[in-house]
Design an enzyme around this catalytic site. Structure first.
Site, PDB file in Angstrom:
ATOM      1  CE  LYS A 122      -3.537   4.636  -2.009  1.00 14.07           C
ATOM      2  NZ  LYS A 122      -4.569   5.048  -2.990  1.00 14.07           N
TER       3      LYS A 122
ATOM      4  CE1 TYR B  54      -3.997   2.132   0.543  1.00 16.07           C
ATOM      5  CE2 TYR B  54      -2.549   3.324   2.053  1.00 16.07           C
ATOM      6  CZ  TYR B  54      -3.715   3.257   1.308  1.00 16.07           C
ATOM      7  OH  TYR B  54      -4.607   4.306   1.328  1.00 16.07           O
TER       8      TYR B  54
END
Length: 284
Positions: A194, A190
């Site tokens: 990002k 994640y």
């Protein structure tokens, strides 16, 4: 010499509702009250990941600002319920099933928006997948699945929209403060995606700004009250809120306002940047 600040003050006449977006290569050519620059009347906004959480909140906010919203997600049944809610409040909304990890599905999403509304002015790349798996236990398929949605999906959707967008359009990629700082759980996939979304944002802004008049920015939320934060263990949640200056989670309207700024003409001279909305968490 005329003072530009007086020319664009709130006392001037507004342009017609539903006017074309401001081409960032020229800037606003008509005097508009400053608050009207945040209006979205006549604009068509595609929102991915709109079936729940922050995405559903973004749809409500864009609709309340006057936009026609195209709700996209894999769970079309939940989209229909939200679309009916927006219509009941006087808004215009349509739905389309889309798996952003599939380039063909992204292309179909944009075709559906064009067939229904004739244009796309704003893309909110909100679809995302979050996992919390220790790196030494994370399988290749788990890691790839996050990359496919969070990074590849943002790219596929942005490419399809940019191909048909007019000058003055805006793409907002939803990133995260975890692209800037360590989180409170093991989230290598994640966090990596990002951070990559922020890099993607800068590159696409450079490619499409001067050539096509499209602005590309990212929105980097901290921790906001949502379905996801409802599942965070109590002690971890206390650590998270304690890491902010204000000692709390963010609230949807606080993020909606930041999105509206990036999506609207209010930010016509803003591109390639990441707007962090985290209550000061990244100050530490």
């Amino acid at each position: 010499m005329t003072d530009p600040a007086s020319t664009w003050s709130a006392g001037t006449d507004s342009v017609a509702t539903g006017s074309a977006p401001v081409d960032p290569r020229t800037g606003p050519q008509t005097a508009v009250p400053v608050l009207d620059r945040f209006r979205m009347d006549g604009r068509v906004v595609v929102i991915t990941g709109a079936s729940s959480g922050l995405g559903a909140g973004f749809a409500r906010a864009m609709s309340s600002a006057g936009a026609t919203v195209v709700l996209a997600a894999r769970r079309k049944d939940r989209l229909e319920s939200l679309a009916e809610e927006l219509r009941s409040r006087g808004g215009t909304a349509s739905t389309v099933a889309c798996d952003v990890a599939d380039p063909d599905s992204c292309a179909a999403m944009v075709r559906a928006a064009m067939d229904e509304h004739g244009r796309v002015d704003v893309l909110v790349n909100n679809a995302g997948l979050g996992t919390a798996v220790p790196a030494l236990k994370e399988t290749p398929d788990q890691f790839r699945s996050v990359v496919d949605v969070n990074l590849n999906g943002a790219y596929w959707a942005a490419k399809e929209c940019a191909a048909i967008m007019e000058p003055g359009s805006s793409i907002v990629n939803v990133a995260s403060v975890l692209g800037l700082t360590a989180g409170f759980a093991p989230q290598a996939a994640y966090s990596a995606t990002k951070a990559a979304v922020m890099g993607l944002t800068r590159d696409l802004a450079s490619q499409w700004g001067a050539r096509r008049g499209i602005r590309v920015n990212s929105l980097a939320p901290g921790y906001f009250a949502s379905e996801m934060t409802d599942e965070i263990p109590e002690q971890m949640l206390a650590d998270i809120t304690g890491s902010t200056i204000f000692g709390r989670l963010g609230l949807q309207p606080e993020l909606d306002a930041a999105l509206l700024f990036l999506a609207s003409d209010a930010s016509s001279f803003v591109t390639g940047t990441s707007l962090v909305v985290d209550g000061g968490m990244t100050l530490h």
